[in-house]
Each structure stands twice: as structure tokens, then as C-alpha cells.
Design a protein around this motif. Structure first.
Motif, PDB file in Angstrom:
ATOM      1  N   GLY A 104       0.805  -1.206   0.000  1.00 18.04           N
ATOM      2  CA  GLY A 104       0.000   0.000   0.000  1.00 18.04           C
ATOM      3  C   GLY A 104       0.840   1.259   0.000  1.00 18.04           C
ATOM      4  O   GLY A 104       2.074   1.220   0.001  1.00 18.04           O
ATOM      5  N   PRO A 105       0.197   2.417  -0.009  1.00 16.39           N
ATOM      6  CA  PRO A 105       0.916   3.693   0.012  1.00 16.39           C
ATOM      7  C   PRO A 105       1.597   3.922   1.354  1.00 16.39           C
ATOM      8  O   PRO A 105       1.115   3.474   2.399  1.00 16.39           O
ATOM      9  CB  PRO A 105      -0.193   4.719  -0.233  1.00 16.39           C
ATOM     10  CG  PRO A 105      -1.451   4.046   0.197  1.00 16.39           C
ATOM     11  CD  PRO A 105      -1.265   2.592  -0.099  1.00 16.39           C
ATOM     12  N   PRO A 106       2.702   4.639   1.380  1.00 13.81           N
ATOM     13  CA  PRO A 106       3.438   4.896   2.635  1.00 13.81           C
ATOM     14  C   PRO A 106       2.775   6.011   3.435  1.00 13.81           C
ATOM     15  O   PRO A 106       3.115   7.197   3.299  1.00 13.81           O
ATOM     16  CB  PRO A 106       4.827   5.300   2.140  1.00 13.81           C
ATOM     17  CG  PRO A 106       4.587   5.892   0.789  1.00 13.81           C
ATOM     18  CD  PRO A 106       3.412   5.157   0.210  1.00 13.81           C
ATOM     19  N   LEU A 107       1.835   5.661   4.318  1.00 10.89           N
ATOM     20  CA  LEU A 107       1.080   6.669   5.069  1.00 10.89           C
ATOM     21  C   LEU A 107       1.963   7.431   6.053  1.00 10.89           C
ATOM     22  O   LEU A 107       1.762   8.624   6.272  1.00 10.89           O
ATOM     23  CB  LEU A 107      -0.078   5.986   5.814  1.00 10.89           C
ATOM     24  CG  LEU A 107      -1.137   5.296   4.945  1.00 10.89           C
ATOM     25  CD1 LEU A 107      -2.237   4.697   5.814  1.00 10.89           C
ATOM     26  CD2 LEU A 107      -1.730   6.275   3.942  1.00 10.89           C
ATOM     27  N   SER A 108       2.919   6.739   6.641  1.00  7.93           N
ATOM     28  CA  SER A 108       3.800   7.425   7.597  1.00  7.93           C
ATOM     29  C   SER A 108       4.649   8.479   6.895  1.00  7.93           C
ATOM     30  O   SER A 108       4.915   9.559   7.449  1.00  7.93           O
ATOM     31  CB  SER A 108       4.696   6.407   8.308  1.00  7.93           C
ATOM     32  OG  SER A 108       5.477   5.685   7.365  1.00  7.93           O
ATOM     33  N   ASP A 132      -3.726   6.347  -4.133  1.00  2.00           N
ATOM     34  CA  ASP A 132      -3.103   5.399  -5.054  1.00  2.00           C
ATOM     35  C   ASP A 132      -1.591   5.614  -5.030  1.00  2.00           C
ATOM     36  O   ASP A 132      -1.119   6.760  -4.919  1.00  2.00           O
ATOM     37  CB  ASP A 132      -3.636   5.586  -6.482  1.00  2.00           C
ATOM     38  CG  ASP A 132      -2.994   4.632  -7.458  1.00  2.00           C
ATOM     39  OD1 ASP A 132      -3.108   3.419  -7.260  1.00  2.00           O
ATOM     40  OD2 ASP A 132      -2.359   5.119  -8.420  1.00  2.00           O
ATOM     41  N   PHE A 133      -0.848   4.524  -5.106  1.00  2.00           N
ATOM     42  CA  PHE A 133       0.615   4.580  -5.076  1.00  2.00           C
ATOM     43  C   PHE A 133       1.127   3.738  -6.235  1.00  2.00           C
ATOM     44  O   PHE A 133       0.862   2.537  -6.308  1.00  2.00           O
ATOM     45  CB  PHE A 133       1.136   4.050  -3.735  1.00  2.00           C
ATOM     46  CG  PHE A 133       2.624   4.122  -3.601  1.00  2.00           C
ATOM     47  CD1 PHE A 133       3.327   5.226  -4.019  1.00  2.00           C
ATOM     48  CD2 PHE A 133       3.325   3.071  -3.022  1.00  2.00           C
ATOM     49  CE1 PHE A 133       4.706   5.289  -3.888  1.00  2.00           C
ATOM     50  CE2 PHE A 133       4.704   3.120  -2.873  1.00  2.00           C
ATOM     51  CZ  PHE A 133       5.394   4.240  -3.305  1.00  2.00           C
ATOM     52  N   ARG A 326      -1.099   9.407  -5.477  1.00  5.06           N
ATOM     53  CA  ARG A 326      -2.258  10.194  -5.911  1.00  5.06           C
ATOM     54  C   ARG A 326      -3.318  10.200  -4.814  1.00  5.06           C
ATOM     55  O   ARG A 326      -3.695   9.142  -4.299  1.00  5.06           O
ATOM     56  CB  ARG A 326      -2.854   9.627  -7.200  1.00  5.06           C
ATOM     57  CG  ARG A 326      -1.891   9.596  -8.376  1.00  5.06           C
ATOM     58  CD  ARG A 326      -2.588   9.246  -9.674  1.00  5.06           C
ATOM     59  NE  ARG A 326      -3.319   7.977  -9.579  1.00  5.06           N
ATOM     60  CZ  ARG A 326      -4.125   7.499 -10.523  1.00  5.06           C
ATOM     61  NH1 ARG A 326      -4.304   8.195 -11.633  1.00  5.06           N
ATOM     62  NH2 ARG A 326      -4.727   6.345 -10.364  1.00  5.06           N
ATOM     63  N   ILE A 327      -3.786  11.396  -4.470  1.00  5.76           N
ATOM     64  CA  ILE A 327      -4.818  11.564  -3.438  1.00  5.76           C
ATOM     65  C   ILE A 327      -6.024  12.264  -4.067  1.00  5.76           C
ATOM     66  O   ILE A 327      -5.870  13.280  -4.753  1.00  5.76           O
ATOM     67  CB  ILE A 327      -4.284  12.379  -2.248  1.00  5.76           C
ATOM     68  CG1 ILE A 327      -3.136  11.620  -1.566  1.00  5.76           C
ATOM     69  CG2 ILE A 327      -5.384  12.691  -1.250  1.00  5.76           C
ATOM     70  CD1 ILE A 327      -2.484  12.378  -0.438  1.00  5.76           C
ATOM     71  N   ASN A 328      -7.192  11.734  -3.836  1.00  2.00           N
ATOM     72  CA  ASN A 328      -8.408  12.281  -4.415  1.00  2.00           C
ATOM     73  C   ASN A 328      -8.675  13.687  -3.872  1.00  2.00           C
ATOM     74  O   ASN A 328      -8.623  13.925  -2.660  1.00  2.00           O
ATOM     75  CB  ASN A 328      -9.587  11.352  -4.100  1.00  2.00           C
ATOM     76  CG  ASN A 328     -10.848  11.796  -4.801  1.00  2.00           C
ATOM     77  OD1 ASN A 328     -11.630  12.585  -4.286  1.00  2.00           O
ATOM     78  ND2 ASN A 328     -11.053  11.280  -6.007  1.00  2.00           N
ATOM     79  N   LYS A 329      -8.960  14.634  -4.776  1.00  2.00           N
ATOM     80  CA  LYS A 329      -9.181  16.029  -4.375  1.00  2.00           C
ATOM     81  C   LYS A 329     -10.432  16.172  -3.510  1.00  2.00           C
ATOM     82  O   LYS A 329     -10.435  16.918  -2.519  1.00  2.00           O
ATOM     83  CB  LYS A 329      -9.309  16.914  -5.616  1.00  2.00           C
ATOM     84  CG  LYS A 329      -8.028  17.074  -6.414  1.00  2.00           C
ATOM     85  CD  LYS A 329      -8.244  17.976  -7.607  1.00  2.00           C
ATOM     86  CE  LYS A 329      -6.951  18.159  -8.402  1.00  2.00           C
ATOM     87  NZ  LYS A 329      -7.158  19.022  -9.585  1.00  2.00           N
TER      88      LYS A 329
END
Length: 394
Positions: A104-108, A132-133, A326-329
Motif C-alpha cells: 500500500g501507500p506509505p502513510l507514515s 493510489d501509489f 495520488r490523493i483524491n481532491k
């Protein structure tokens, strides 16, 4: 993981003196030496010329600088094989791809960015569609229209090019710099009185064809001498009498309308460099790189609201080998606090307008064409004979 690495690592054999990396360029490959030696050679510019000096070496079992390779720092030395060399190589695109150890995406890592320090990143775990990563290989298009894209883009590693498709002036069709004579480009042109006189005579002939002009007749020499012999009193009386009468001078231009049709049915006009229209320049479509996004760069916060149909097309993002988050606006607007939105306002970035970019490109390409024309003109100039060398008498 070993099987995944084996898919991208290559084996190479090089002979003596093979150039592996150039000075002043970022490294494109990571090298692991199986057998042989690699020299580090540096070029130093001195007033007397260029000096090459060996500053180090790599031997069996050693790897080239990983940090320099990952951050794409230009090398200040060259890498040259010393004798026969066997190496394992890994390209930068494959290196970035293999670094993705998590699914998954690196949230930290996202939480460590200044914009997302107060953002509830834990909500991404329950909203997988909002983030999305992905790794984009070199020259892959990430988005064609940043204004209408529903995503905010964050560069995790690598580089992303900001490109815009727009028309520019095609200077290849501009003949202003075409060299015709020795005085056109780079040389001063001497002034000619004959050219001026011929131009005046041609203009007078043209004026006579447009209308009848009555010029004052020239007085003979005898009439002039007779007038000068009169007394001062009589001359003053005639001068005062002539002042009291109306004097009709010949018109400067013909009284006929230059735009009206003549007897032959044709329209006559006076051509002027100030009234003639300039020829519209020939345009061509090109791609201009406006910016480069590096690690931790955030793009897309300028257009968070819904874009109207009449809004212009945005820029294009092209990967240079990069991992992009990518982060949803919409998700970002729904969960962002006031402090986060205040940070967004400070991140607005404007690029050159189409008109300004066209002007800059036209100036740059015209200057390049001018230098080429002057260079060709200099080469075509006749060579001057060399001066004599005098030997002093002893």
C-alpha cells in the motif's frame, strides 16, 4: 524478493578504457563489481589547459555510491574500467521500482510532509479508492490535463516533468536573417547618395501619374537682377501690396482621392511601411517543459474546486522515472482542517502564460538563428592576406 531482483539485474563485461559514467551527469546505473577494477578519474580545468587526475578506484565486491544514485546527484568524476571488468548493473527506473517493499501507500511518509501533518491520514485505510501509489517508468504520461484531473500528485522518489503543449512562432519560415549580401548580417552597410536620389526620382514619377501638379515657374536671371535694382521704397511698397493679396500655393499632395477609382477603373494607393499589414507569423505546435517536480513535491492543489467547461486546459505531467502518490481532491477537501487549507493557499504556483512563453521561445530561437547566420557569413567572407613578418637586422 530475490526472484524479483533477478528479473531486473543485468550482467556485463567491459574491456580496458570503457567509459561507465561521465563527469557532471547524474548516474544512470548502479554497478556491483564481480571481477576487475573501476578507476575514478576527474577532469580539472586550469589556465594552461585541462588536466586529468585519478582520485580513487573500486575493486571486486564493491558497489557504486547508492545515495548518489538514488538522489540522482551529478558525479564530479568519471568512472572508467581498468582492464577487463565484469559487473552487475541496475538501472535507476528498476531500482526505484524494487524499493517498493510495501503493498500500500506509505502513510507514515505522507504524514511527515508539512501539508499533511494535521490531516487524518488514518482514514485512507478505510478509503482505498481515495489514494493510489504507483511507479511510472520514464516518459510515461501521468495526466494530460492537470486542471481536470481528480487527483493531487505527490512525488515519492524520482522526477516528474511539467510540460505544456502550445503554439510557438516557427522561425524557420522567417527570412529576416537570410544572408544575401555582405552587409545584411553582422556588417555595416555604407550610405549611398545615388540610392537616395533614385528613390526621390521614382517617387516624383509616381506622384505625377496620380494627378496634375502645377509648380511655380522659375524666374530668369535678368528678371531677378531687374528686381534687385529697384529702390528700397518701391520694393517695400510692392512687398506690402503683395501681402494684402491672397496667395495660392501648389498643393503638397494631389487633390484627387487616392482611394477612389481612376479613369481606367483601377484603385490607386500610396504604399507606406506604416500602413501596410505585417505578414502573420507561421506557428508550430511544441511541448515546453515548465518545471521539474522532485521528491516530496506536491502538485494539483491549485485546482481543488470543480473545473468549469470554459476553463483552459492544464499542463501535462510526464514521469522521468518516479514513484507518485495520488490523493483524491474531493476526499482531501472533505477531511482537510482550516490550518491545512491555509497551507494550501501558500502553495499556489503560477507558470508562464502562453503569450509570455511564445515570446521567450521566439527570442531564444531567433537569437540562435542569428548566431548561425553570422557564423556562416563569417566563414564565407574572403580571407585577408596575412601580414608580412619582418626579421630585425642584427
Amino acid at each position: 524478493m530475490e526472484e524479483e531482483v533477478a528479473k531486473y539485474v543485468a550482467y556485463e563485461i567491459y574491456d580496458e578504457g570503457r567509459m561507465l559514467s561521465y563527469q557532471g551527469r547524474p548516474p544512470e546505473r548502479l554497478y556491483y563489481i564481480i571481477a576487475g577494477k573501476i578507476k575514478f578519474v576527474k577532469k580539472i580545468d586550469l589556465t594552461l589547459g585541462e588536466v586529468t587526475k585519478e582520485i580513487g578506484a573500486m575493486t571486486k565486491g564493491m558497489t557504486s555510491d547508492v545515495e548518489q544514485f538514488e538522489k540522482q546527484i551529478p558525479r564530479d568524476y568519471m568512472m572508467v574500467s581498468n582492464g577487463q571488468l565484469e559487473v552487475l548493473i541496475l538501472y535507476i527506473e528498476d531500482f526505484i521500482y524494487l524499493q517498493r517493499t510495501s503493498a500500500g501507500p506509505p502513510l507514515s511518509w505522507i504524514q511527515s510532509l508539512d501539508l499533511f501533518q494535521e490531516f487524518p491520514c488514518d482514514k485512507f485505510k478505510n478509503n482505498q479508492d481515495a489514494i493510489d501509489f504507483k511507479f511510472y517508468p520514464k516518459d510515461n504520461v501521468i495526466t494530460n490535463d492537470s486542471n481536470r484531473s481528480p487527483w493531487i500528485y505527490i512525488v515519492k522518489t524520482g522526477e516528474v516533468k511539467v510540460v505544456r503543449k502550445q503554439p510557438v512562432i516557427d522561425v524557420s519560415y522567417d527570412d529576416n536573417l537570410e544572408v544575401k549580401t555582405s552587409g545584411d548580417v553582422g556588417c555595416g552597410k555604407t550610405y549611398s547618395h545615388a540610392d537616395s536620389m533614385l528613390g526621390i526620382l521614382a517617387q516624383q514619377k509616381k506622384m505625377k501619374t496620380l494627378g496634375h501638379i502645377v509648380l511655380p515657374q522659375r524666374r530668369s536671371k535678368s528678371e531677378v537682377d531687374h528686381g534687385l535694382s529697384r529702390s528700397n521704397t518701391q520694393y517695400q511698397y510692392q512687398y506690402a501690396e503683395s501681402r494684402s493679396k491672397s496667395v495660392v500655393l501648389p498643393p503638397i499632395l494631389p487633390t484627387c482621392d487616392l482611394n477612389d477609382a481612376s479613369d481606367s477603373g483601377e484603385t490607386t494607393r500610396l504604399s507606406s511601411p506604416f500602413t501596410d499589414k505585417k505578414k502573420d507569423p507561421t506557428m508550430r505546435t511544441t511541448y515546453l517543459q515548465l518545471d521539474t517536480l522532485n521528491t516530496a513535491s506536491i502538485f494539483g492543489v491549485e485546482h481543488l474546486e470543480k473545473v468549469k467547461y470554459s476553463d483552459p486546459i492544464g499542463v501535462t505531467l510526464i514521469s522521468n522515472g518516479a514513484e507518485v502518490i495520488r490523493i483524491n481532491k474531493r476526499f482531501f477537501l472533505e477531511n482537510a482542517a482550516n490550518n491545512t487549507m491555509l497551507k494550501v493557499e501558500t502553495m499556489f504556483k503560477e507558470y508562464l502564460s502562453i503569450e509570455d512563453a511564445t515570446s521567450v521561445m521566439h527570442t531564444k530561437e531567433t537569437w540562435k538563428k542569428y548566431k548561425t547566420a553570422v557564423f556562416k557569413q563569417t566563414l564565407n567572407m574572403p580571407k585577408t592576406p596575412r601580414g608580412f613578418v619582418f626579421t630585425p637586422v642584427r
